[in-house]
Design a protein around this motif. Structure first.
Motif, PDB file in Angstrom:
ATOM      1  N   THR A   9      57.008  26.946  31.819  1.00  0.00           N
ATOM      2  CA  THR A   9      56.760  27.587  33.111  1.00  0.00           C
ATOM      3  C   THR A   9      56.294  29.010  32.935  1.00  0.00           C
ATOM      4  O   THR A   9      55.358  29.466  33.584  1.00  0.00           O
ATOM      5  N   ARG A  10      56.953  29.763  32.030  1.00  0.00           N
ATOM      6  CA  ARG A  10      56.572  31.158  31.841  1.00  0.00           C
ATOM      7  C   ARG A  10      55.167  31.287  31.255  1.00  0.00           C
ATOM      8  O   ARG A  10      54.519  32.301  31.431  1.00  0.00           O
ATOM      9  N   GLY A  11      54.711  30.253  30.542  1.00  0.00           N
ATOM     10  CA  GLY A  11      53.382  30.313  29.983  1.00  0.00           C
ATOM     11  C   GLY A  11      52.303  29.811  30.912  1.00  0.00           C
ATOM     12  O   GLY A  11      51.145  29.758  30.528  1.00  0.00           O
ATOM     13  N   ARG A  12      52.682  29.411  32.134  1.00  0.00           N
ATOM     14  CA  ARG A  12      51.723  28.813  33.048  1.00  0.00           C
ATOM     15  C   ARG A  12      50.643  29.812  33.434  1.00  0.00           C
ATOM     16  O   ARG A  12      50.914  30.977  33.715  1.00  0.00           O
ATOM     17  N   VAL A  13      49.410  29.322  33.454  1.00  0.00           N
ATOM     18  CA  VAL A  13      48.255  30.152  33.786  1.00  0.00           C
ATOM     19  C   VAL A  13      47.729  29.730  35.143  1.00  0.00           C
ATOM     20  O   VAL A  13      47.566  28.541  35.415  1.00  0.00           O
ATOM     21  N   SER A  14      47.425  30.689  35.984  1.00  0.00           N
ATOM     22  CA  SER A  14      46.843  30.389  37.287  1.00  0.00           C
ATOM     23  C   SER A  14      45.322  30.435  37.188  1.00  0.00           C
ATOM     24  O   SER A  14      44.762  31.412  36.687  1.00  0.00           O
ATOM     25  N   PRO A  15      44.624  29.395  37.646  1.00  0.00           N
ATOM     26  CA  PRO A  15      43.158  29.443  37.640  1.00  0.00           C
ATOM     27  C   PRO A  15      42.606  30.605  38.453  1.00  0.00           C
ATOM     28  O   PRO A  15      41.476  31.040  38.217  1.00  0.00           O
ATOM     29  N   ALA A  16      43.389  31.110  39.394  1.00  0.00           N
ATOM     30  CA  ALA A  16      42.929  32.228  40.218  1.00  0.00           C
ATOM     31  C   ALA A  16      42.667  33.477  39.391  1.00  0.00           C
ATOM     32  O   ALA A  16      41.934  34.373  39.821  1.00  0.00           O
ATOM     33  N   ASP A  17      43.255  33.542  38.179  1.00  0.00           N
ATOM     34  CA  ASP A  17      43.049  34.716  37.330  1.00  0.00           C
ATOM     35  C   ASP A  17      41.650  34.750  36.721  1.00  0.00           C
ATOM     36  O   ASP A  17      41.150  35.807  36.359  1.00  0.00           O
ATOM     37  N   THR A  18      41.027  33.588  36.574  1.00  0.00           N
ATOM     38  CA  THR A  18      39.731  33.521  35.888  1.00  0.00           C
ATOM     39  C   THR A  18      38.636  32.826  36.683  1.00  0.00           C
ATOM     40  O   THR A  18      37.460  32.969  36.353  1.00  0.00           O
ATOM     41  N   GLU A  19      39.011  32.053  37.701  1.00  0.00           N
ATOM     42  CA  GLU A  19      38.034  31.258  38.429  1.00  0.00           C
ATOM     43  C   GLU A  19      37.808  31.807  39.838  1.00  0.00           C
ATOM     44  O   GLU A  19      38.731  31.798  40.661  1.00  0.00           O
ATOM     45  N   PRO A  20      36.592  32.316  40.145  1.00  0.00           N
ATOM     46  CA  PRO A  20      36.329  32.867  41.483  1.00  0.00           C
ATOM     47  C   PRO A  20      36.610  31.879  42.608  1.00  0.00           C
ATOM     48  O   PRO A  20      37.122  32.259  43.662  1.00  0.00           O
ATOM     49  N   VAL A  21      36.273  30.596  42.397  1.00  0.00           N
ATOM     50  CA  VAL A  21      36.513  29.602  43.444  1.00  0.00           C
ATOM     51  C   VAL A  21      37.998  29.500  43.740  1.00  0.00           C
ATOM     52  O   VAL A  21      38.433  29.509  44.895  1.00  0.00           O
ATOM     53  N   ALA A  22      38.817  29.403  42.684  1.00  0.00           N
ATOM     54  CA  ALA A  22      40.267  29.311  42.866  1.00  0.00           C
ATOM     55  C   ALA A  22      40.825  30.609  43.430  1.00  0.00           C
ATOM     56  O   ALA A  22      41.732  30.596  44.266  1.00  0.00           O
ATOM     57  N   HIS A  23      40.264  31.741  43.004  1.00  0.00           N
ATOM     58  CA  HIS A  23      40.742  33.044  43.486  1.00  0.00           C
ATOM     59  C   HIS A  23      40.530  33.166  44.991  1.00  0.00           C
ATOM     60  O   HIS A  23      41.434  33.593  45.722  1.00  0.00           O
ATOM     61  N   ASP A  24      39.351  32.770  45.467  1.00  0.00           N
ATOM     62  CA  ASP A  24      39.069  32.850  46.904  1.00  0.00           C
ATOM     63  C   ASP A  24      39.984  31.920  47.696  1.00  0.00           C
ATOM     64  O   ASP A  24      40.453  32.267  48.786  1.00  0.00           O
ATOM     65  N   PHE A  25      40.256  30.738  47.141  1.00  0.00           N
ATOM     66  CA  PHE A  25      41.131  29.796  47.833  1.00  0.00           C
ATOM     67  C   PHE A  25      42.554  30.341  47.912  1.00  0.00           C
ATOM     68  O   PHE A  25      43.209  30.278  48.961  1.00  0.00           O
ATOM     69  N   ILE A  26      43.034  30.889  46.789  1.00  0.00           N
ATOM     70  CA  ILE A  26      44.392  31.449  46.767  1.00  0.00           C
ATOM     71  C   ILE A  26      44.507  32.585  47.781  1.00  0.00           C
ATOM     72  O   ILE A  26      45.498  32.705  48.509  1.00  0.00           O
TER      73      ILE A  26
END
Length: 496
Positions: A9-26
């Motif tokens: 869990t602590r190593g989980r990566v959020s796509p919002a950190d690197t992906e503009p599409v995911a960032h806008d959705f978040i």
């Protein structure tokens, strides 16, 4: 002491950190996690439950896109017949193989599907699907024939028996897709939210119930999971099962052969291949012995058919002065092109310095098959969705590809109406097919660049430089074809 689950869990990566599409959705649904947010503490709405719920929503949309093709009407004799009047299957883009094949393959009557035959001119035809595919259809038909008398008691209903067969089949196919999502949650590891691209794929909304493809996808994804868990024999069992549904899961063996050679784990590879062969034989041999002509129908049809509507060969045929849609020529060309591509992938996988990931090799092989084969039924693109997400989780590329690929279906249906019914000309279909092919070629190029180390690999970055799917094939190399700079001695290459 921190548990293993907490470490993941602590190593989980959020796509919002690197992906503009995911960032806008978040951002649209509330923004990124706060500084003191605790990931993995939600008791009910875990990622798995959120993703399964999402997949059920898109499966429901997939059902609705086909619903206009399961309607019927009651005739004067009281019998409810299927109603595809006015080219409904094309104008509504609701066509699927499930409904017409219920009666067309004798599934509406008792009897084993491979014992049924019919005449097309001088040719005797049989069930043209691999054995497990035919058995799956047979079981759904048995359930349908058992339930339909109950449904028929209901007053004022207009559901034909083929419509109920579609519903029963859709429930079975949906189960396998939910199983895919469950396994993808584990396969994506620290990038669990990449599974959104599978659960919410536009291709699911269009093709989940076009044909019987989800069981083979579940078998292929299950094989990847079995290898990750260190069980190559079970992976072979699942590949054998998947190949008995559709041929393509067999191609996963090519990816594991490359990794087996590089890692010196050929024993694991051959145990996998042996299990796959045994399972396939156990399923197929009884039908081969009892109904040899029916079993061969799948091979015969693929040998004698021309290029499918959406292949590169049909694009050329529609635009060249000299037609090339000759089955014999296409068989040779597509085989040579695909065999050459597989050889190139194998050599590249053995030569490249950075150890290839399982998903990268599997994606390249299946993408090559789709691009070069003479048959690319539009629902085949579903095969590529889990592999693409595991190999190249770039949201801003994968999501537009899936949107364009999903649009192939309604445009193809509109084209199949024919110009006499105001159907689209072939040129419009060709444009969207070229765009789709361009997206997949771009994905192939990026995967190759990723393997060469020219661009970052987000999966390796999220898992400490290791392939999370390598499992039984280890983390180190004992052999590559890469030239050494110093002496001719062999050295190992870390799988970073």
């Amino acid at each position: 002491m921190m548990s293993m689950g907490q470490k993941v869990t602590r190593g989980r990566v959020s796509p919002a950190d690197t992906e503009p599409v995911a960032h806008d959705f978040i951002n649209a649904i509330g923004g990124p996690l706060g500084r003191f947010a605790q990931v993995g503490t939600q008791r009910f709405w875990t990622p798995l439950r959120v993703l399964i719920t999402t997949s059920l929503v898109f499966l429901a949309v997939g059902f609705l896109t086909k619903a206009n093709c399961i309607q019927g009407g009651r005739g004067e004799d009281g019998v409810i017949a299927l109603n595809w009047s006015g080219n409904r299957q094309y104008t509504s883009a609701c066509y699927n193989d499930i409904v017409p094949l219920y009666g067309g393959r004798g599934l509406d009557s008792p009897g084993f599907p491979y014992a049924y035959s019919w005449q097309e001119g001088d040719l005797t035809r049989y069930m043209e699907y691999p054995v497990l595919g035919g058995i799956f259809q047979w079981i759904a038909a048995i359930i349908t024939r058992f339930l339909y008398p109950v449904v028929d008691i209901l007053p004022f209903h207009s559901l034909p028996e083929a419509g109920l067969y579609f519903i029963v089949t859709a429930l079975g196919l949906a189960f396998f897709w939910v199983l895919v999502i469950r396994m993808m949650v584990e396969l994506t590891g620290n990038r669990v939210w990449d599974t959104v691209l599978v659960a919410a794929s536009p291709l699911v909304a269009v093709h989940a119930f076009t044909n019987w493809d989800t069981p083979s996808i579940a078998a292929a994804v299950g094989a990847l999971l079995a290898v990750k868990r260190g069980n190559p024999v079970w992976a072979g069992v699942l590949i054998g099962l998947g190949t008995a549904f559709k041929l393509w899961p067999l191609y996963l063996l090519g990816a594991f052969l490359v990794l087996g050679v590089r890692s010196g784990k050929l024993k694991e590879f051959f145990s996998m291949m042996g299990a796959a062969v045994i399972v396939w034989l156990v399923i197929n041999v009884p039908v081969i012995i009892t109904y040899p002509e029916a079993w061969y129908e799948f091979i015969r049809l693929n040998e004698t058919r021309g290029a499918e509507w959406t292949t590169i060969y049909q694009i050329l045929d529609r635009n060249l002065a000299a037609p090339i849609n000759n089955p014999g020529v296409l068989n040779t060309l597509s085989f040579l092109f695909f065999a050459g591509a597989c050889l190139a992938i194998a050599v590249f996988g053995l030569r490249v310095q950075r150890r290839p990931r399982v998903a990268e090799l599997a994606f390249l092989i299946v993408a090559a098959f789709l691009l070069l084969n003479k048959v690319w039924s539009p629902q085949y693109s579903l095969w590529l969705v889990p592999l693409a997400v595991l190999a190249l989780p770039h949201w801003r590329l994968l999501f537009p590809w899936m949107v364009v690929d999903a649009m192939v279906w309604p445009i193809l249906m509109w084209h199949m109406l024919g110009t006499e019914n105001m159907g689209l000309p072939g040129g419009v279909l060709d444009i969207v097919l070229i765009v789709r092919g361009g997206f997949i070629v771009a994905m192939v190029v990026l995967v190759i660049r990723q393997m060469l180390g020219r661009i970052p690999d987000p999966v390796l970055d999220a898992h400490g430089g290791r392939d999370p799917l390598a499992g039984a094939f280890g983390d180190t190399d004992t052999f590559t074809l890469t030239a050494k700079r110093s002496t001719g001695a062999s050295t190992s290459v870390e799988g970073s």
